[in-house]
Motif scaffolding. Structure first.
Motif, PDB file in Angstrom:
ATOM      1  N   VAL A   1      -7.704  -2.361  -1.994  1.00 15.50           N
ATOM      2  CA  VAL A   1      -8.260  -2.021  -0.686  1.00 15.50           C
ATOM      3  C   VAL A   1      -8.034  -3.169   0.285  1.00 15.50           C
ATOM      4  CG1 VAL A   1     -10.343  -1.346   0.577  1.00 15.50           C
ATOM      5  CG2 VAL A   1      -9.996  -0.541  -1.778  1.00 15.50           C
TER       6      VAL A   1
ATOM      7  N   SER B   1      -9.541   0.957   6.091  1.00 16.50           N
ATOM      8  CA  SER B   1      -8.681   0.163   5.223  1.00 16.50           C
ATOM      9  C   SER B   1      -7.593   1.017   4.586  1.00 16.50           C
ATOM     10  CB  SER B   1      -9.511  -0.479   4.106  1.00 16.50           C
ATOM     11  OG  SER B   1     -10.498  -1.320   4.621  1.00 16.50           O
TER      12      SER B   1
ATOM     13  N   LYS C   1     -10.896  -2.532  -6.297  1.00 17.06           N
ATOM     14  CA  LYS C   1     -12.089  -1.739  -6.581  1.00 17.06           C
ATOM     15  C   LYS C   1     -11.940  -1.049  -7.930  1.00 17.06           C
ATOM     16  CE  LYS C   1     -14.173  -2.335  -2.525  1.00 17.06           C
ATOM     17  NZ  LYS C   1     -14.514  -1.158  -1.695  1.00 17.06           N
TER      18      LYS C   1
ATOM     19  N   THR D   1      -5.268   1.766   1.294  1.00 17.16           N
ATOM     20  CA  THR D   1      -5.595   1.737  -0.131  1.00 17.16           C
ATOM     21  C   THR D   1      -4.373   2.118  -0.954  1.00 17.16           C
ATOM     22  OG1 THR D   1      -6.363   4.033  -0.008  1.00 17.16           O
ATOM     23  CG2 THR D   1      -8.031   2.315   0.212  1.00 17.16           C
TER      24      THR D   1
ATOM     25  N   GLU E   1     -12.070   6.751  -3.720  1.00 16.32           N
ATOM     26  CA  GLU E   1     -11.895   5.648  -2.774  1.00 16.32           C
ATOM     27  C   GLU E   1     -10.636   5.869  -1.930  1.00 16.32           C
ATOM     28  OE1 GLU E   1     -13.257   2.423  -0.940  1.00 16.32           O
ATOM     29  OE2 GLU E   1     -14.036   2.509  -2.983  1.00 16.32           O
ATOM     30  N   LYS E   2      -9.557   6.255  -2.572  1.00 20.92           N
ATOM     31  CA  LYS E   2      -8.299   6.430  -1.853  1.00 20.92           C
ATOM     32  C   LYS E   2      -8.301   7.672  -0.990  1.00 20.92           C
ATOM     33  CE  LYS E   2      -3.412   6.244  -1.810  1.00 20.92           C
ATOM     34  NZ  LYS E   2      -3.563   5.828  -0.414  1.00 20.92           N
TER      35      LYS E   2
ATOM     36  N   PHE F   1       0.834  -1.210   0.000  1.00 24.35           N
ATOM     37  CA  PHE F   1       0.000   0.000   0.000  1.00 24.35           C
ATOM     38  C   PHE F   1       0.868   1.259   0.000  1.00 24.35           C
ATOM     39  CE2 PHE F   1      -2.886  -3.211   1.822  1.00 24.35           C
ATOM     40  CZ  PHE F   1      -3.957  -3.062   0.959  1.00 24.35           C
TER      41      PHE F   1
ATOM     42  N   THR G   1      -8.222   0.567  -7.522  1.00 25.06           N
ATOM     43  CA  THR G   1      -7.765   0.878  -6.171  1.00 25.06           C
ATOM     44  C   THR G   1      -7.741  -0.407  -5.366  1.00 25.06           C
ATOM     45  OG1 THR G   1      -8.745   3.091  -6.288  1.00 25.06           O
ATOM     46  CG2 THR G   1      -8.139   2.266  -4.108  1.00 25.06           C
TER      47      THR G   1
END
Length: 486
Positions: free
Chosen positions: A247, A223, A197, A225, A208-209, A80, A245
């Motif tokens: 996750v 989480s 994702k 990412t 999302e990130k 990550f 992405t």
């Protein structure tokens, strides 16, 4: 667009077989060549091509403790990394890929049907798509017989029915360990499960990130990412599936690494009971992700009952004390403030899903953990906005927000967290700098000519989406200042 691969035959194998036998005989000192064994090798190779062979006979030659073993600690720096776009390759046999597509057709109708399902097809289902074994490649290393399946709910169905193969995926690295003993407790740098994702409904591919970054900066469990490009070879060589992405899964390493004890009950509520409205209690809708064999749901049952207890209006101090005993209300109010400042349209308060509850054994209290944030960081959707003032929110539908907000003690804490978020985790300058950094990082992979499967209509869509994120950050600063100065 057809998603079925044409089955390719290989008549050249017979030629290669003939050449192999000829050269083998010419070079051998033994006149009694074991042609049966050689033929079996060719037959086995042909079976591999047709994917009907028993594929359990292999060596996990790339296996090391650090990269593949359960004994290794999760390597967050490797998996990550914030300031990189890494690449994952997945190789799936043609037959297994076809079985995944056939299963999706059974669940969601004809690919590209735009909502018009095939006769008899199911388009509303709680059934997950099937797992199949596949090989995963990263940085020159192979992970073996990894469980791979499509994942998602409405976003999965919508993407499928729109005719776009940029579908989200779930990876489980030891899903098939019973079939393949060589991969017993296989991990990916310490991670058992990961989600890829597809950034559905997000032309910036950043939400999302960035949302996860903001939650973490606010001090909440969430989480990790990272950005990855995904290539899938399902029979005709690697195909670019686009920018994804990656996750971290909550029921894997989030509770392991962000809490001191991972033995508590972890729930992923979904359905009417997930609203905590009076009369909705249903164990089936508090889906357990840990301790699944234990029929103890007393913690979530108590939470629902206490939220709706009459003491809220007759003895507020007692009601708060009872609620504080089962729910970490400070964590929840900080989450609520953060989630509302950034505006999130697919979670509690708008939809009855996309969060986890973890009963932290250290405190005996349920902790709220956000999940699935691709619909965050944007203006109003779904007939209204999750505004900062919840005075008029329908209490019978979303009591956890309404009842806490309309309690003076809790509202004061919420307001404090709102101010902390806008001055810290979602400071306008800070988040706009983050947008600039991430957009420069991912733009070549999001808008390249070989963009693979995408939700963009043109490269201009990407920059327009980034502009929208920046404008949204400015508008939220103004909205928070107005709210706090009311």
């Amino acid at each position: 667009m057809s998603i079925k691969n044409i089955k390719v035959t290989f008549p050249v194998q017979k030629i290669l077989f003939f050449l192999f036998i000829t050269s083998f005989i010419a070079c051998s000192d033994d006149d009694s060549v074991n042609t049966v064994d050689v033929e079996n090798e060719i037959i086995e190779e042909e079976d591999v091509v047709s994917t009907t062979v028993d594929d359990t006979d292999f060596e996990a030659t790339d296996w090391t403790t650090a990269t593949h073993s359960k004994d290794a600690d999760p390597d967050f720096d490797e998996v990550f990394e914030d300031n990189a776009v890494k690449r994952l390759d997945i190789v799936i046999t043609e037959a297994r890929w076809d079985s995944m597509l056939e299963n999706m057709t059974e669940l969601y109708g004809t690919f590209g049907s735009s909502g018009q399902s095939a006769p008899g097809a199911i388009t509303s289902t709680d059934e997950d798509p099937i797992f199949v074994p596949a090989e995963v490649f990263y940085e020159g290393k192979e992970w073996y017989r990894v469980g791979v399946r499509f994942k998602g709910n409405s976003s999965l169905q919508s993407t499928w029915q729109s005719g776009n193969l940029k579908l989200s995926l779930k990876l489980d690295f030891d899903e098939f360990e019973d079939d393949y003993p060589q991969i017993d407790n296989q991990r990916f740098y310490g991670f058992k499960k990961l989600s890829l994702k597809n950034n559905y409904d997000d032309k910036s591919m950043l939400r999302e990130k960035v949302a996860a970054d903001v939650f973490r900066s606010a001090g909440l469990a969430v989480s990790n990412t990272a950005f990855y490009t995904l290539y899938i070879d399902h029979g005709d060589g690697p195909i670019y599936f686009g920018l994804y992405t990656l996750v971290e899964e909550v029921d894997d390493t989030v509770i392991d690494e962000q809490f001191s004890d991972n033995d508590g009950n972890l729930y992923k509520p979904d359905g009417d009971a997930a609203t905590f409205a009076a009369g909705t209690y249903d164990e089936d809708e508090y889906v357990k992700k840990t301790n699944e064999d234990e029929a103890d749901f007393s913690d979530v049952e108590s939470l629902l009952n206490i939220i709706n207890d009459a003491s809220r209006t007759t003895d507020a101090a007692t009601w708060r004390s009872n609620l504080d005993a089962v729910l970490d209300t400070d964590v929840y109010l900080k989450y609520l403030a953060t989630n509302t400042v950034i505006q999130n349209w697919d979670t509690y308060g708008r939809m009855s899903h996309n969060y986890y509850l973890y009963n932290n054994p250290d405190t005996g209290k349920l902790n709220w953990i956000p999940w699935d944030n691709n619909e965050a960081l944007q203006y109003g959707k779904q007939q209204g906005a999750p505004e900062l003032d919840f005075s008029d929110l329908t209490a019978s539908q979303w009591p956890l927000i309404s009842y806490l907000y309309n309690d003076a003690i809790y509202q004061a804490k919420y307001d404090t967290y709102v101010q902390e978020v806008i001055e810290g985790a979602f400071n306008e300058t800070t988040v706009q700098e983050l947008y600039a950094s991430y957009s420069a990082l991912v733009e070549p992979y999001a808008t390249s000519e070989n963009e693979g499967y995408t939700f963009l209509n043109s490269s201009a869509d990407f920059q327009n989406a980034i502009n929208g994120l920046n404008a949204h950050a400015t508008s939220r600063t103004a909205a928070v200042n107005s709210y706090l100065n009311r």
